[in-house]
Design a protein around this motif. Structure first.
Motif, mmCIF file in Angstrom:
data_model
loop_
_atom_site.group_PDB
_atom_site.id
_atom_site.type_symbol
_atom_site.label_atom_id
_atom_site.label_comp_id
_atom_site.label_asym_id
_atom_site.label_seq_id
_atom_site.Cartn_x
_atom_site.Cartn_y
_atom_site.Cartn_z
ATOM 1 N N LEU A 1 -24.246 -52.430 -21.652
ATOM 2 C CA LEU A 1 -23.733 -53.462 -22.566
ATOM 3 C C LEU A 1 -24.851 -53.979 -23.480
ATOM 4 O O LEU A 1 -26.019 -53.643 -23.290
ATOM 5 N N HIS A 2 -24.450 -54.773 -24.477
ATOM 6 C CA HIS A 2 -25.391 -55.143 -25.544
ATOM 7 C C HIS A 2 -26.620 -55.869 -25.028
ATOM 8 O O HIS A 2 -27.661 -55.840 -25.671
ATOM 9 N N CYS B 1 -8.560 -46.609 -22.331
ATOM 10 C CA CYS B 1 -9.944 -46.730 -22.783
ATOM 11 C C CYS B 1 -10.090 -46.077 -24.153
ATOM 12 O O CYS B 1 -10.825 -46.542 -25.017
ATOM 13 N N THR C 1 -19.041 -49.050 -28.150
ATOM 14 C CA THR C 1 -20.261 -48.289 -27.888
ATOM 15 C C THR C 1 -19.909 -46.824 -27.654
ATOM 16 O O THR C 1 -18.996 -46.534 -26.878
ATOM 17 N N ARG D 1 -32.068 -45.983 -24.009
ATOM 18 C CA ARG D 1 -31.874 -47.425 -24.149
ATOM 19 C C ARG D 1 -32.962 -48.238 -23.475
ATOM 20 O O ARG D 1 -33.663 -47.755 -22.587
ATOM 21 N N CYS E 1 -10.048 -47.439 -27.912
ATOM 22 C CA CYS E 1 -11.266 -47.847 -28.624
ATOM 23 C C CYS E 1 -12.318 -46.745 -28.553
ATOM 24 O O CYS E 1 -12.922 -46.382 -29.552
ATOM 25 N N HIS E 2 -12.523 -46.214 -27.330
ATOM 26 C CA HIS E 2 -13.517 -45.155 -27.152
ATOM 27 C C HIS E 2 -12.887 -43.826 -27.569
ATOM 28 O O HIS E 2 -12.616 -42.957 -26.729
ATOM 29 N N TRP F 1 -17.672 -56.871 -30.905
ATOM 30 C CA TRP F 1 -18.730 -55.866 -30.748
ATOM 31 C C TRP F 1 -18.193 -54.521 -31.200
ATOM 32 O O TRP F 1 -16.992 -54.256 -31.107
ATOM 33 N N MET G 1 -14.043 -58.788 -27.563
ATOM 34 C CA MET G 1 -14.243 -58.413 -26.157
ATOM 35 C C MET G 1 -14.171 -59.611 -25.228
ATOM 36 O O MET G 1 -14.557 -59.529 -24.059
ATOM 37 N N HIS H 1 -15.310 -56.064 -19.551
ATOM 38 C CA HIS H 1 -14.409 -55.951 -20.695
ATOM 39 C C HIS H 1 -13.349 -57.054 -20.642
ATOM 40 O O HIS H 1 -12.692 -57.254 -19.629
HETATM 41 C C1 HEC Z 1 -10.655 -52.959 -27.041
HETATM 42 C C2 HEC Z 1 -11.606 -51.862 -27.122
HETATM 43 C C3 HEC Z 1 -12.140 -51.274 -25.839
HETATM 44 C C4 HEC Z 1 -11.416 -50.771 -24.764
HETATM 45 C C5 HEC Z 1 -9.891 -50.708 -24.601
HETATM 46 C C6 HEC Z 1 -12.408 -50.303 -23.831
HETATM 47 N N1 HEC Z 1 -13.667 -50.505 -24.316
HETATM 48 FE FE1 HEC Z 1 -15.410 -50.020 -23.418
HETATM 49 N N2 HEC Z 1 -16.462 -51.007 -24.844
HETATM 50 C C7 HEC Z 1 -15.905 -51.591 -25.960
HETATM 51 C C8 HEC Z 1 -16.927 -52.350 -26.652
HETATM 52 C C9 HEC Z 1 -16.722 -53.133 -27.945
HETATM 53 C C10 HEC Z 1 -18.108 -52.224 -25.896
HETATM 54 C C11 HEC Z 1 -19.443 -52.931 -26.166
HETATM 55 C C12 HEC Z 1 -19.427 -54.300 -25.445
HETATM 56 C C13 HEC Z 1 -20.773 -54.963 -25.309
HETATM 57 O O1 HEC Z 1 -21.788 -54.289 -25.293
HETATM 58 O O2 HEC Z 1 -20.807 -56.196 -25.178
HETATM 59 C C14 HEC Z 1 -17.774 -51.346 -24.776
HETATM 60 C C15 HEC Z 1 -18.688 -50.914 -23.818
HETATM 61 C C16 HEC Z 1 -18.394 -50.020 -22.811
HETATM 62 C C17 HEC Z 1 -19.355 -49.466 -21.879
HETATM 63 C C18 HEC Z 1 -20.856 -49.723 -21.885
HETATM 64 C C19 HEC Z 1 -21.521 -48.702 -22.771
HETATM 65 C C20 HEC Z 1 -22.977 -48.940 -22.993
HETATM 66 O O3 HEC Z 1 -23.617 -47.992 -23.397
HETATM 67 O O4 HEC Z 1 -23.481 -50.051 -22.832
HETATM 68 C C21 HEC Z 1 -18.667 -48.639 -21.034
HETATM 69 C C22 HEC Z 1 -19.247 -47.830 -19.901
HETATM 70 C C23 HEC Z 1 -17.279 -48.693 -21.407
HETATM 71 N N3 HEC Z 1 -17.151 -49.533 -22.506
HETATM 72 C C24 HEC Z 1 -16.258 -48.007 -20.780
HETATM 73 C C25 HEC Z 1 -14.905 -48.289 -20.983
HETATM 74 C C26 HEC Z 1 -13.850 -47.801 -20.128
HETATM 75 C C27 HEC Z 1 -14.029 -46.881 -18.958
HETATM 76 C C28 HEC Z 1 -12.680 -48.317 -20.622
HETATM 77 C C29 HEC Z 1 -11.290 -48.204 -20.037
HETATM 78 C C30 HEC Z 1 -11.152 -48.687 -18.683
HETATM 79 C C31 HEC Z 1 -13.023 -49.098 -21.794
HETATM 80 N N4 HEC Z 1 -14.379 -49.064 -21.979
HETATM 81 C C32 HEC Z 1 -12.100 -49.738 -22.600
HETATM 82 C C33 HEC Z 1 -14.589 -51.495 -26.357
HETATM 83 C C34 HEC Z 1 -13.539 -51.108 -25.536
#
Ligand code: HEC
Ligand code: HEC
Length: 478
Positions: free
Chosen positions: A434-435, A360, A416, A126, A363-364, A413, A395, A449
């Motif tokens: 993040l983006h 988490c 990721t 990245r 979505c992930h 978004w 988000m 988030h």
């Molecule tokens: C509702 C869906 C959703 C949930 C629930 C969620 N995420 Fe995410 N996550 C996303 C999205 C969409 C992005 C991209 C946001 C952005 O870049 O602005 C993201 C980005 C990330 C990133 C950054 C990745 C990068 O490469 O930039 C991490 C780390 C992450 N999430 C971890 C978590 C963890 C740990 C949890 C639980 C505590 C979690 N996420 C819960 C949707 C979600």
């Protein structure tokens, strides 16, 4: 990955004179979350029994965890496929110049962001929201005005197009420059430990024409490019099956597919690539990158990004031929995925549970199975661990760019992928996430988030330090 070209690759949207929405400090409001039932979890996120979870990319998994970990050909490529991969690697690493000479490909500009794909996707990883030693920024600003074009995409800005190209070849002016300023926002974990999040703000300056008001601006950093063939090989049904746009199951998490314009087939297609799933295929993503990021034309996008602008240059034959473009596409389809590490570590195992309980995985999505991609048996029918549902999620206001992109709203978004996350510092020598690269580390990324992920974020905010550390240990094993 050929060489280590160091590169450059932010906010509450507020740009001097552009009237973007302001920064809002997110109020910390604890929301009680129920632990997800074991059955619901099993349905969604456990790998099929007997599958080795180290194999993040299935048979394309690479067992290397050094700075070359993102840039390896999948180990299961046939000799022919590997040759094509290597040809693509050459073009991905090549530094382009305005005019071709002795092994240096020409066609750069007239306006551009960087001279090489790998200039932004450093080590196939990245970018970062800072200038590199060449003075190039790894972050770019997408631009549009209110309304949509004939295919539902963003409306370009007269004189600037859909991106602010901040570099230009000799004799041409860049469209403009921009700077990033951060405001720190203080917060605290449930146990009182303080944290601070930095909200970016962009200021566009020195534009070659007066910059219009009310421009929608979306900042984006270059994302890792390994494993993408596997994501392209997911059946549309596999992705769409996870969508719940009206939140019928009432879990507060919807998930919506983007549908975008496919230039080659001249049809609407499922969006897969880019921070808002705004590109339907690696072919289109890569050809658009040549065009928008480097000013290099291809048969798919034969017009320069400066076309129709004051500094336009005469129409000409594509600067990169189809063979090279196909090789670059093949390259991005066949980079292997680094294996997971330290699975049996106690903190990692505990962190995995925290990841589940914090929802988490709603979505992930940990694991998916690829379908069949014609001509690419290596990436077909693989059980993979990408940690993404490939869907769009709201988000919240904090991360919003307020710039719609096809079906994606200004708050949505694409989830990721988290594979390879733990190797970011090793490969890229930074952990901006993040983006827009605003998060300085994984915990900050989580704390940003909001929206559909607010409950997950609040869950983590209330955790005891041991559990927070365990969650980070798990994420670092990916
Ligand atoms: C509702 C869906 C959703 C949930 C629930 C969620 N995420 Fe995410 N996550 C996303 C999205 C969409 C992005 C991209 C946001 C952005 O870049 O602005 C993201 C980005 C990330 C990133 C950054 C990745 C990068 O490469 O930039 C991490 C780390 C992450 N999430 C971890 C978590 C963890 C740990 C949890 C639980 C505590 C979690 N996420 C819960 C949707 C979600
Ligand atoms: C100026 C920096 C820059 C350069 C140069 C650049 N990219 Fe990118 N790349 C980005 C950004 C920013 C994104 C995210 C785009 C978006 O969300 O719309 C991206 C996204 C991608 C993706 C999709 C990744 C994903 O996970 O969805 C691929 C593939 C890609 N670029 C390939 C290339 C290729 C091939 C080249 C060279 C022809 C290239 N890029 C040159 C900045 C760059």
């Amino acid at each position: 990955m050929k060489s280590n070209i160091a590169s450059a690759a932010f906010f509450c949207a507020m740009m001097a004179g552009t009237g973007l929405a302001g920064c809002s400090t997110e109020a910390i409001t604890p929301i009680e979350t129920e632990e997800m039932s074991v059955d619901a979890l099993a349905a969604r996120q456990r790998a099929p029994r007997g599958v080795d979870e180290r194999l993040s990319g299935g048979a394309t998994t690479v067992f290397l965890s050094d700075e070359t970990a993102f840039g390896q050909a999948a180990p299961n490529l046939s000799p022919t496929s590997l040759r094509q991969h290597d040809a693509g690697d050459d073009a991905f690493a090549a530094e382009f110049a305005a005019r071709a000479s002795m092994g240096v490909p020409g066609g750069l500009g007239p306006i551009f962001h960087h001279v090489a794909c790998e200039g932004c996707h450093v080590g196939d990883g990245r970018g970062k929201p800072e200038l590199d030693e060449k003075g190039f920024n790894g972050l770019l600003l997408r631009l549009s005005q209110m309304g949509v074009d004939a295919h539902g995409g963003g409306l370009p800005i007269a004189g600037f197009g859909g991106q602010l190209q901040d570099q230009a070849i000799a004799g041409v002016r860049p469209e403009g420059k921009f700077s990033i300023a951060y405001t720190e926002q203080a917060g605290a974990f449930g146990d009182g430990t303080p944290f601070s999040l930095r909200a970016p703000r962009y200021v566009i300056q020195n534009t070659y024409l007066p910059f219009p008001a009310n421009v929608q601006v979306s900042p984006r950093i270059a994302s890792p490019v390994f494993g993408l063939g596997l994501l392209e090989a997911l059946d549309e049904q596999t992705i769409v099956a996870g969508a719940d746009p009206n939140d019928r199951n009432n879990d507060g998490i919807s998930g919506k597919a983007n549908y975008v314009w496919d230039v080659k087939s001249q049809k609407v297609a499922l969006g897969r690539f880019g921070w808002k799933a705004n590109q339907p295929s690696l072919l289109q993503q890569n050809a658009a990158a040549f065009n928008g990021d480097m000013g290099v034309t291809t048969s798919l996008f034969p017009d320069e990004s400066s076309a129709g602008q004051i500094q336009a240059i005469p129409a000409h034959a594509p600067e990169v031929d189809d063979r090279t473009l196909d090789a670059v596409v093949h390259y991005t389809q066949t980079l292997g995925v680094p294996a997971r590490r330290n699975l049996t570590d106690a903190a990692v195992q505990r962190g995995k549970l925290v990841f589940e309980n914090a929802k988490c995985a709603a979505c992930h999505t940990p694991s998916l199975r690829t379908g069949t991609l014609q001509g690419l048996p290596e990436i077909s029918n693989q059980q993979i661990f990408p940690y993404t549902d490939m869907l769009l999620h709201d988000m919240g206001e904090g991360l919003a760019d307020n710039r719609p992109d096809f079906a994606a709203t200004g708050r949505e978004w694409r989830t990721t992928p988290l594979w390879g996350l733990g190797l970011t510092a090793t490969v890229n020598k930074h952990t901006f996430l993040l983006h827009d690269g605003r998060a300085r580390n994984v915990m900050e990324a989580i704390l940003w988030h909001g929206g559909e992920a607010q409950a997950s974020r609040d869950y983590v905010r209330r955790l005891a330090k041991d559990d927070r550390d365990a969650l980070l240990a798990f994420l670092s094993s990916l």
